[in-house]
Structure formats: structure tokens, C-alpha cells
Design an enzyme around this catalytic site. Sequence first.
Site, PDB file in Angstrom:
ATOM      1  N   ASP A  33      31.802 -77.939 -84.166  1.00  0.00           N
ATOM      2  CA  ASP A  33      31.767 -78.487 -85.697  1.00  0.00           C
ATOM      3  C   ASP A  33      33.311 -78.650 -86.011  1.00  0.00           C
ATOM      4  OD1 ASP A  33      29.106 -78.438 -85.550  1.00  0.00           O
ATOM      5  OD2 ASP A  33      28.891 -77.012 -87.040  1.00  0.00           O
ATOM      6  N   ASP A  37      35.067 -81.627 -87.600  1.00  0.00           N
ATOM      7  CA  ASP A  37      35.741 -81.769 -88.964  1.00  0.00           C
ATOM      8  C   ASP A  37      37.351 -82.102 -88.876  1.00  0.00           C
ATOM      9  OD1 ASP A  37      33.488 -81.053 -89.822  1.00  0.00           O
ATOM     10  OD2 ASP A  37      34.026 -78.699 -90.094  1.00  0.00           O
ATOM     11  N   SER A  81      -0.044 -98.039 -93.415  1.00  0.00           N
ATOM     12  CA  SER A  81      -0.354 -96.596 -92.897  1.00  0.00           C
ATOM     13  C   SER A  81      -1.142 -96.870 -91.305  1.00  0.00           C
ATOM     14  CB  SER A  81      -1.023 -95.714 -94.047  1.00  0.00           C
ATOM     15  OG  SER A  81      -2.118 -95.411 -93.770  1.00  0.00           O
ATOM     16  N   LEU A  82      -1.552 -95.751 -90.827  1.00  0.00           N
ATOM     17  CA  LEU A  82      -2.107 -95.846 -89.692  1.00  0.00           C
ATOM     18  C   LEU A  82      -3.576 -95.471 -89.495  1.00  0.00           C
ATOM     19  CD1 LEU A  82       0.784 -94.968 -87.208  1.00  0.00           C
ATOM     20  CD2 LEU A  82      -0.258 -97.033 -87.313  1.00  0.00           C
ATOM     21  N   GLU A 112       3.557 -93.945 -78.028  1.00  0.00           N
ATOM     22  CA  GLU A 112       4.539 -93.382 -78.430  1.00  0.00           C
ATOM     23  C   GLU A 112       4.352 -92.194 -79.671  1.00  0.00           C
ATOM     24  OE1 GLU A 112       6.331 -96.981 -80.185  1.00  0.00           O
ATOM     25  OE2 GLU A 112       5.568 -96.395 -82.249  1.00  0.00           O
ATOM     26  N   LYS A 114       4.073 -90.089 -82.564  1.00  0.00           N
ATOM     27  CA  LYS A 114       4.113 -90.163 -84.263  1.00  0.00           C
ATOM     28  C   LYS A 114       4.792 -88.959 -84.697  1.00  0.00           C
ATOM     29  CE  LYS A 114       1.494 -90.677 -88.339  1.00  0.00           C
ATOM     30  NZ  LYS A 114       1.757 -89.293 -89.178  1.00  0.00           N
ATOM     31  N   ASP A 116       6.231 -86.664 -87.485  1.00  0.00           N
ATOM     32  CA  ASP A 116       6.299 -86.212 -88.934  1.00  0.00           C
ATOM     33  C   ASP A 116       7.309 -86.315 -89.903  1.00  0.00           C
ATOM     34  OD1 ASP A 116       4.576 -85.315 -90.787  1.00  0.00           O
ATOM     35  OD2 ASP A 116       4.426 -83.213 -90.285  1.00  0.00           O
ATOM     36  N   ARG A 135       8.824 -95.770 -98.849  1.00  0.00           N
ATOM     37  CA  ARG A 135       7.415 -96.800 -98.732  1.00  0.00           C
ATOM     38  C   ARG A 135       6.691 -96.994-100.045  1.00  0.00           C
ATOM     39  NH1 ARG A 135       2.235 -95.371 -95.376  1.00  0.00           N
ATOM     40  NH2 ARG A 135       0.920 -95.233 -97.064  1.00  0.00           N
ATOM     41  N   GLU A 169      11.123 -93.747 -89.437  1.00  0.00           N
ATOM     42  CA  GLU A 169      10.823 -92.110 -90.004  1.00  0.00           C
ATOM     43  C   GLU A 169      12.169 -91.492 -90.134  1.00  0.00           C
ATOM     44  OE1 GLU A 169       7.646 -92.531 -90.431  1.00  0.00           O
ATOM     45  OE2 GLU A 169       7.128 -90.250 -90.704  1.00  0.00           O
ATOM     46  N   TYR A 217      10.524 -97.254 -85.317  1.00  0.00           N
ATOM     47  CA  TYR A 217       9.558 -97.815 -84.541  1.00  0.00           C
ATOM     48  C   TYR A 217       9.293 -99.030 -84.718  1.00  0.00           C
ATOM     49  CZ  TYR A 217       7.255 -96.148 -88.512  1.00  0.00           C
ATOM     50  OH  TYR A 217       7.048 -96.021 -90.048  1.00  0.00           O
ATOM     51  N   LYS A 276      -0.227 -98.463 -79.646  1.00  0.00           N
ATOM     52  CA  LYS A 276      -0.252 -99.616 -80.230  1.00  0.00           C
ATOM     53  C   LYS A 276      -0.532-100.833 -79.128  1.00  0.00           C
ATOM     54  CE  LYS A 276       3.107 -98.423 -83.635  1.00  0.00           C
ATOM     55  NZ  LYS A 276       4.670 -98.271 -83.797  1.00  0.00           N
ATOM     56  N   LYS A 300      -4.657 -87.526 -82.852  1.00  0.00           N
ATOM     57  CA  LYS A 300      -4.166 -86.419 -82.987  1.00  0.00           C
ATOM     58  C   LYS A 300      -4.965 -85.290 -82.392  1.00  0.00           C
ATOM     59  CE  LYS A 300      -1.768 -83.292 -86.115  1.00  0.00           C
ATOM     60  NZ  LYS A 300      -1.092 -82.870 -87.211  1.00  0.00           N
ATOM     61  N   CYS A 396     -28.971 -69.721-112.215  1.00  0.00           N
ATOM     62  CA  CYS A 396     -28.228 -71.014-111.703  1.00  0.00           C
ATOM     63  C   CYS A 396     -27.040 -70.997-112.741  1.00  0.00           C
ATOM     64  CB  CYS A 396     -28.935 -72.204-112.420  1.00  0.00           C
ATOM     65  SG  CYS A 396     -27.873 -73.644-112.284  1.00  0.00           S
ATOM     66  N   CYS A 399     -27.262 -73.571-115.783  1.00  0.00           N
ATOM     67  CA  CYS A 399     -28.206 -73.625-116.817  1.00  0.00           C
ATOM     68  C   CYS A 399     -28.893 -72.288-117.028  1.00  0.00           C
ATOM     69  CB  CYS A 399     -29.212 -74.563-116.395  1.00  0.00           C
ATOM     70  SG  CYS A 399     -30.266 -74.131-115.052  1.00  0.00           S
ATOM     71  N   CYS A 414     -31.666 -74.604-107.540  1.00  0.00           N
ATOM     72  CA  CYS A 414     -32.040 -74.294-109.160  1.00  0.00           C
ATOM     73  C   CYS A 414     -33.185 -74.998-109.287  1.00  0.00           C
ATOM     74  CB  CYS A 414     -30.815 -74.770-109.949  1.00  0.00           C
ATOM     75  SG  CYS A 414     -31.429 -75.061-111.384  1.00  0.00           S
ATOM     76  N   CYS A 419     -31.597 -79.180-115.601  1.00  0.00           N
ATOM     77  CA  CYS A 419     -30.360 -78.633-115.363  1.00  0.00           C
ATOM     78  C   CYS A 419     -29.126 -79.494-115.394  1.00  0.00           C
ATOM     79  CB  CYS A 419     -30.191 -77.766-113.978  1.00  0.00           C
ATOM     80  SG  CYS A 419     -28.617 -77.237-113.423  1.00  0.00           S
TER      81      CYS A 419
HETATM   82  S1  IVH Z   1       3.630 -97.630 -86.825  1.00  0.00           S
HETATM   83  C1  IVH Z   1       2.344-100.994 -89.471  1.00  0.00           C
HETATM   84  N1  IVH Z   1       4.677 -95.849 -85.393  1.00  0.00           N
HETATM   85  O1  IVH Z   1       3.139 -92.794 -89.568  1.00  0.00           O
HETATM   86  C2  IVH Z   1       2.616 -99.799 -88.660  1.00  0.00           C
HETATM   87  N2  IVH Z   1       4.402 -95.220 -87.640  1.00  0.00           N
HETATM   88  O2  IVH Z   1       0.228 -93.041 -91.541  1.00  0.00           O
HETATM   89  C3  IVH Z   1       2.661 -98.537 -89.323  1.00  0.00           C
HETATM   90  N3  IVH Z   1       4.875 -92.858 -88.369  1.00  0.00           N
HETATM   91  O3  IVH Z   1       3.684 -94.408 -92.660  1.00  0.00           O
HETATM   92  C4  IVH Z   1       3.404 -97.749 -88.666  1.00  0.00           C
HETATM   93  N4  IVH Z   1       5.618 -92.376 -86.367  1.00  0.00           N
HETATM   94  O4  IVH Z   1       5.886 -93.632 -91.364  1.00  0.00           O
HETATM   95  C5  IVH Z   1       4.411 -96.161 -86.780  1.00  0.00           C
HETATM   96  N5  IVH Z   1       5.556 -94.222 -83.921  1.00  0.00           N
HETATM   97  C6  IVH Z   1       5.004 -94.536 -85.151  1.00  0.00           C
HETATM   98  C7  IVH Z   1       5.212 -93.503 -86.029  1.00  0.00           C
HETATM   99  C8  IVH Z   1       4.826 -94.188 -87.430  1.00  0.00           C
HETATM  100  C9  IVH Z   1       5.353 -91.908 -87.648  1.00  0.00           C
HETATM  101  C10 IVH Z   1       4.456 -93.017 -89.650  1.00  0.00           C
HETATM  102  C11 IVH Z   1       4.900 -94.306 -90.405  1.00  0.00           C
HETATM  103  C12 IVH Z   1       3.657 -94.361 -91.171  1.00  0.00           C
HETATM  104  C13 IVH Z   1       2.654 -93.139 -90.921  1.00  0.00           C
HETATM  105  C14 IVH Z   1       1.351 -93.691 -90.555  1.00  0.00           C
END
Ligand code: IVH
Length: 655
Positions: A33, A37, A81-82, A112, A114, A116, A135, A169, A217, A276, A300, A396, A399, A414, A419
Site C-alpha cells: 500500500d 500511495d 432479474s433472473l 457462470e 451469480k 451476490d 437498477r 454487479e 456479465y 444461460k 442455487k 379462538c 372471537c 374455531c 368469527c
Molecule cells: S444476468 C437480463 N448474470 O442477479 C439478465 N445476472 O436476480 C439478467 N447477477 O439483477 C442478469 N450475477 O444483478 C446475470 N452472472 C450473472 C449475474 C447476475 C449476478 C444479478 C443481477 C440481477 C440479479 C438477478
Amino acid sequence: MNRTAAQKRIADLRQQINRHDALYSRGQPEISDYDYDQLFSELKKLETEFDLVAPDSPTQRVGDAPLKEFQSVRHAVPMLSLEKSDSLEGLKKFDADIHKQLPGETIEYVLEPKIDGVSISVRYENGLLVQAATRGDGQTGDDITANVKTIKAIPLRLSKPVNIEVRGEAFMPVTEFEKYNATLEKPLPNPRNATAGTLKQLDPRIAASRPLNAVFYAVVGGEFATHGAALDALKSLGLPTPPYWICPTMADVLARYEAADLRTQVPYELDGIVVKVNSLAQQARIPAKARAPGYAIVFKPEHWIKPAETKLLAITVQVGRTGVLTPVAELEPVFVQGSTVSRATLHNEEEIKRKDIRIGDTVIIRKAGMVIPEVVEVVTGKRTGKEKHFKMPDKCPACGGPVHRDPEFVAVRCENISCPAQLKRTIEHFTMRKAMDIEGLGEVLVDQLVEAGLVKDVADLYALTVEQLAGLERMAEKSATNVIRAIAASKDRDLLRLLHGLGITHVGEEAARKLAAHFGSLDKLATASVEELQHCEDIGPVMAESLHDFFRNDRNAAVLKKLKQAGLNSKTEVRSQKSEGPFTGKTVVVTGTLEKFSRDQAKDVLRQAGANVTDSISKKTDYLIVGTDAGSKLEKAQKLDVKILSEAEFIKLLA
Ligand code: IVH
């Protein structure tokens, strides 16, 4: 040092710092570090001295002026979302669905991680980072450019001068999160909260001080053949991307999952595995779900889900639609699989005994089917001896009426048919989307209506007036009108919805569908014998008995009669709002105070009867409906020879 030499040194320093930023983000720092710096201060000094600041210089990651508020950014393409699955079966079904949608085609998948964290969208113009957004609701997010620029893993300039928008992400690595959390007075539940909180800071200096990281991604638009190729392109532009595995079939996805725990092969905390469809052309041809693309799914495995531990503060008892008393765990709020949970069902007394759950216990919570919070077990090692046993009440809780133990079904019920708790649940069931679909009539309003004594059965809903609703707490005239309108509109629903809404024991949506199709009308169904009922597809003896009993019950018969009088459709066909009648195509005005309807209700009813309802009298007016205290409209109608109807005449014509 002269300007040319300074320029050269600055370029060299920027390159070195960018390289070290990337290495550091990947967890592979090459220098201390302190040395970092040193490089950074030297760059800063030279840029100031020679006035050579540039927007993509690492010194520009941290702006110094806090924002007043975030601007909104409308996403060019919505951020979805997924779909989720917690079983291998779910993955197989996903694969089968895709094959159904693209019959005969070969489908290659990409697997791939996911990650968090918190989703972000980042836009580059001519290779320069110009905008970053959260988002938000998927359509519109917040402009968090200043904060995103502080994330060292994200290049301020790409390796090529392209215009591109990328999705990814932002996250806080677990070890960094633990260090950061230790400095807080009130620790955060998880790295995702820490990330979200950091990205929503108005002062980018705060974001700069926190160890955020990111991966990307997806590309918005872009002309790549496959998802894999898109990830490769992002990587070559200098963006951090997740590792990925190409799997020629779903069987290969499953084999890869079985062969090795992906969590040990990825440098971040995994929140699941994303599968995917690899071909982008195929992706585009798979229809999207409500809020998620159709071409991807998150898997998951259940054993990845970390159990959440919390305190059981109390056990309350809820009374359901059928009168069954259900014990509910009141918990100290705890974060479980993506949301904060403070209540969980305990199913019944047996379940509490079997798991030996006591009030005051430390318990493990998880979500059944990834949705419904459940107490898995007690951490008996944490007992203090002060925990209390739970006893099901013998009255109950809603009542005060007596309860009955149903030995066969371990249920406590009940017995009081009026009721209020049962009534509330019955009405909620009747109004829900998949039944009569009465918008605006939710739990709170139902509670109020029952408590005010305005509704004693579902048929009473159809006698409510705007005035009655508007008289309730937190009910404005406008929303009251909307609810009355929604109630009136529900009269035209088909038999399937009505049957489902009545909540007859054992008769769910599917059975209601079969019954409606088979019998065609409520009258036929209500008069059918047990045997006749069983002639309907999928209706066995238990359901047939239950239906038969339901229609022979006096109370139910009375409610059904009231519903009929209120004008509910009881046929399999959805009643067309423009059925032929005395008001079809007629222009009608309503004036004065009516007795049985509010004016709005009368207008609604007329519209449903196909009338064109207007506010002023003209030669074109066919009918004027008058209540008491009618004024100038009545006079004008008399002058123009418009047909005048009293309320009684109006009701007669309607019927
Ligand atoms: S694909 C339209 N790939 O998970 C395609 N999402 O519940 C949607 N996320 O909001 C996303 N890793 O932020 C994709 N390898 C990955 C991901 C990913 C994390 C998040 C993403 C999305 C949420 C879906």
C-alpha cells in the site's frame, strides 16, 4: 522537469496505477500500500503542477463535492432479474421448456457464477466512462457515476474508443466486508447491504473509502454471436468479467455441477450458478417471463443456503379462512436468502412439539421453496433454561369462541361460523387476483369493513356505497369510488373465478376450472347430486361431498342468493359488458340523491349495462334518472321531453 518529461512520467504513472488497481481488485497485489500511495501522490503532484489533469486519470476516481441528490437515469434496455431454482429438477424443466420453444434446435449453455451484490449499468462513450446507474425499478435507476468511478476494478477508460453499455454487479468481497463491519457500531447483515449502502452515498469520498469491487456479465445490444464471445470482448476491453464454462447440453451443465463445487473455483462469494443459452440469436427468440429473461436461470442448491439464526420472541396464533388456528413464530428480524424475515409459520401444534420449539429459543430459519420462511430447528445449545413451552389456546384468539380439536388432521379449529378472523380471510380470498380480482380491496380495507360491521359475508360487498367507504379511516373519496367501481366490475367475472373465490373446501383453482367447464352455470352445479358432481373430470368423492355439502348449507345458500340478487354473473362465459338490454346504446344522465345507489354506483351500473353516461341534458339524452332534490336538470329534461325514470323504475328496468 519540463512539460514534455512531465507528460511522459504522468502517462507512465497512470499506466502503472491502473495496472496495480486491476491486480489489487483481482486479489493479486504486487506492491505494498505504501508503494502504491507513493505512485499516487507523485501523479497527483505532477498533474497539478503542470495542469495536466484528465478525466480518465486514476486521480479522478474521487470527486470531492458531495451530491445533493441522485439524478434519475432511464435505462435504454430494462434491467431484469433472473428466474430461480433450488433443485436440479428445476434446471431440467428449464431445459425442457427451452427445447419446447426452439424445437429441433441444438441448445448450448454457458454456466457462470451469480455474484451476490448490487446490479449496475455502466456506459462508456469513446471508451470513456460517462455514466453509471443502479437498477432502481428496472426501468429507471439512480445516477451513481461518482460512486462507481471510485471502484478501482472498473476502468475509467477502455482499451478501445468504443461506445458501449455494460451490465454487471458491484460487490464487497467477504473478507473486506468483515473488516469493514468490525469498524461499525451497528454491524450490517451482509456484504450486499454494505454494497447497496455504499453506492447510495451522496458523498463519493465515502464510497472511495470502502472496498468495493465489480464484474460485468452482459453487454446491452452489441453484435456478438454468443454470450461467451461477448464476455471475451468485455475482458479484452479491460473490464473485469466472471469466469465461464461452455456446456454443449444441459447434461453437461449437471455433470459440471456434480464434478466440482464451483464455489471453490471462483474468486468471489457465489450466490448461485447462472445458466444461460449461449447463442444470442437464440436468446432473442425465447420469450421473456414477467420480470426475467426466458433464456437464463439461477440455480442455487439448497445446501448452499446459509442457515440464518435468530431469536423466537413469541408465538402468536392466526385464524385462517376455514377457522384453522395456525401458530406463527414472531422473530427478531433476520436476513434470510435475500430479505428480512420477522415471522414464520409453525404449521401446527404437532410440529412445535416434534421440533421442541420453545418461546425464547434460538432458532434456525430458512425459506421453504425459496419463498416461505420456516423454522428449521432449535439451537438447543443456546438454551438458558428460561424458555417457555407453547400451548395452543382453547379459545379462538379472534372471537373468543370455543375451539375444536380435529384429531385426524392435527388441526385446531374455531367453530364459530361468524368469527371475524375467518370472515376476513374469506373475503380476502374472494377478492384476490385469481378469484374475483377486486383491485384496491386489500387486507387493511377488508379488516376495516369487517370491524365496522359493514360486511358480514361476501355478498355484502356488492351493497357497499362510496359514502360508507369514504367514512372509513384513511379512505379518500377518490379511492373509495375506485373500489366501488372495482366491486361493480367484478360482477361480470366468470363462474370459474366465482367458484374459486367462494373458497369451497378442497376446491382449488384447477377444480373450479373443470367444474365451470362441465356445469356451465352455478345453478346447475348447486343442484347437482354427489354422483353427478363426480361425472366432472378430476372431481373425486371427497371434493364431490364437499361441494354438495357447501350448496346445501343454509348460510351458504343465503349468501349465494344475495349474490344473485346483486346481479353477479354465474355462468362459465365472462359476461360481456355490452350485453343487450334497455340501456344498451342509450344516453343517460343521473341527477339528485338516490336511495339504493350512490350516483357513481348508478353510473357504473349504467355503463356496464352499455349506456353512455353523460352529465348534461340535451336533445340526445334518452333517459334522466332522478333521485330526490333534483334541480335544473329535471326542468330541462321536462322541456326537452326526455324520458324521466324514478329510482324504482330504473331498478326495475335494470332487472
Ligand atoms: S444476468 C437480463 N448474470 O442477479 C439478465 N445476472 O436476480 C439478467 N447477477 O439483477 C442478469 N450475477 O444483478 C446475470 N452472472 C450473472 C449475474 C447476475 C449476478 C444479478 C443481477 C440481477 C440479479 C438477478
